[in-house]
Design a protein around this motif. Structure first.
Motif, short mmCIF file in Angstrom:
data_model
loop_
_atom_site.label_atom_id
_atom_site.label_comp_id
_atom_site.label_asym_id
_atom_site.label_seq_id
_atom_site.Cartn_x
_atom_site.Cartn_y
_atom_site.Cartn_z
N LEU A 240 0.83 -1.20 0.00
CA LEU A 240 0.00 0.00 0.00
C LEU A 240 0.87 1.26 0.00
CD1 LEU A 240 -2.98 0.68 -0.01
CD2 LEU A 240 -2.98 0.57 2.48
N ALA A 241 1.94 1.23 0.79
CA ALA A 241 2.85 2.39 0.83
C ALA A 241 3.50 2.60 -0.54
CB ALA A 241 3.91 2.18 1.90
N ALA A 242 3.95 1.50 -1.18
CA ALA A 242 4.56 1.61 -2.50
C ALA A 242 3.55 2.12 -3.53
CB ALA A 242 5.10 0.24 -2.94
N TYR A 243 2.32 1.64 -3.43
CA TYR A 243 1.26 2.06 -4.35
C TYR A 243 1.00 3.56 -4.22
CZ TYR A 243 -3.48 2.53 -6.25
OH TYR A 243 -4.58 2.94 -6.96
N ILE A 244 0.92 4.05 -2.98
CA ILE A 244 0.65 5.47 -2.76
C ILE A 244 1.79 6.34 -3.29
CG2 ILE A 244 0.37 7.24 -0.97
CD1 ILE A 244 -1.21 5.16 0.64
N MET A 266 6.21 1.28 -9.74
CA MET A 266 5.80 0.01 -9.15
C MET A 266 6.77 -1.11 -9.52
SD MET A 266 3.27 0.61 -7.20
CE MET A 266 3.05 -1.10 -6.74
N LEU A 267 7.29 -1.08 -10.75
CA LEU A 267 8.26 -2.11 -11.16
C LEU A 267 9.54 -2.02 -10.34
CD1 LEU A 267 7.82 -2.01 -15.05
CD2 LEU A 267 7.35 -3.97 -13.55
N VAL A 268 9.97 -0.80 -10.03
CA VAL A 268 11.16 -0.62 -9.19
C VAL A 268 10.87 -1.07 -7.76
CG1 VAL A 268 12.71 1.10 -8.17
CG2 VAL A 268 12.10 1.25 -10.59
#
Length: 315
Positions: A240-244, A266-268
């Motif tokens: 969720l943190a990466a998505y935000i 997101m890929l990174v």
């Protein structure tokens, strides 16, 4: 009952609506033409029916919760609008602005197209759009704060930094939100820009905004999460943190729907997962959460305009 005199600028609203509709078709063609049919077919082939079903369900939930953004804003402005109109305006405005970007302009124009026949003025549509945007940012901030503090170690692994830095960022976000809550709780607050006055929601409505926004952001993130390959111990709060962060970078880029920028981020962030599977999940996410609602929104806007013209001729 005397007819209201039509303003000499009446044509600006329809012209802006036609421009948005035309731009939508152009952007849609651009996005679809960039997709490789073989890659898209492979991505859907690798996804299970359960994953696709869950993704569709969370997409529907996200857009349903988005209608609450407009409903809360209308309530704050003291406007009584039927829910079917609110749902149509919310769904179409977000579907279009998510894809085209610049939500104040694109989303506001679509809202005006839907709300103006109900007697909502342009200034009220502008206020509604800002308050709805505030709901999104409050929810985003609340979820980001919670995920950074709760899953500091997992997020630190994804970001290649220390858990202390992650918790510090989470704490700063939390203190910012707390400061805003204290500020609006101490009296009537408003924002004034060149004579335009926007009354901000009070503490009670703001807390409702935060809860609604947090649920909506979580539902939108879940669409992509359920499409990712399992078995790699990826915790949902860390994801969720990466998505935000990917959403924030996409918004900052001003690319339509964060296209390309969101996917690259997101890929990174998810480089521990198989590249092909993550890329496939991102392709399906783009189709299910952005393109299909966008196409449906254009159809609904066209049908709404046709019905409106038929009723106008009948009268």
């Amino acid at each position: 009952m005397p007819l209201r005199k039509r303003s000499r600028w009446w044509w600006l609203g329809p012209l802006a609506s036609i421009a948005i509709f035309g731009a939508s078709l152009v952007v849609l063609w651009h996005i679809v033409s960039q997709m490789e049919p073989a890659e898209l077919a492979s991505a859907f082939a690798n996804a299970s029916l359960r994953q696709l079903g869950l993704a569709a369900g969370f997409t529907a939930l996200s857009y349903l919760l988005l209608t609450g953004y407009d409903a809360l804003a209308l309530r704050r402005l003291g406007l009584s609008i039927p829910y079917r109109t609110t749902a149509l305006a919310s769904f179409t405005s977000y579907s279009v602005s998510f894809t085209l970007g610049f939500p104040i302009v694109t989303g506001g124009t679509v809202r005006y197209w839907i709300y103006s026949p109900k007697g909502v003025r342009a200034s009220e549509v502008a206020s509604l759009t800002v308050i709805a945007g505030l709901t999104f940012w409050l929810g985003l901030g609340a979820i980001l704060c919670a995920s950074l503090i709760y899953s500091a170690e997992a997020v630190a692994m994804l970001a290649r930094t220390s858990p202390l830095v992650v918790q510090l960022v989470g704490g700063l976000v939390g203190f910012s939100i707390l400061g805003y809550l204290v500020w609006i709780a101490t009296g009537e607050r408003s924002v004034r820009v060149r004579g335009w006055n926007l009354p901000l929601p009070g503490l009670g409505v703001t807390l409702g905004q935060m809860a609604l926004g947090a649920c909506e952001v979580s539902a939108a993130a879940a669409v992509l999460f359920v499409l990712l390959p399992g078995g790699y111990n990826l915790e949902y709060p860390a994801f969720l943190a990466a998505y935000i962060f990917a959403c924030l970078i996409g918004i900052a880029s001003h690319a339509p729907g964060g296209l390309g920028v969101f996917e690259a981020t997101m890929l990174v962030a998810l480089n521990r997962l198989p590249f092909e599977h993550v890329l496939g999940a991102l392709l399906i996410f783009r189709v299910i959460y952005y393109i299909l609602p966008f196409i449906l929104a254009l159809v609904l806007l066209a049908l709404n305009e046709i019905i409106r013209r038929i009723r106008r001729h009948e009268v």
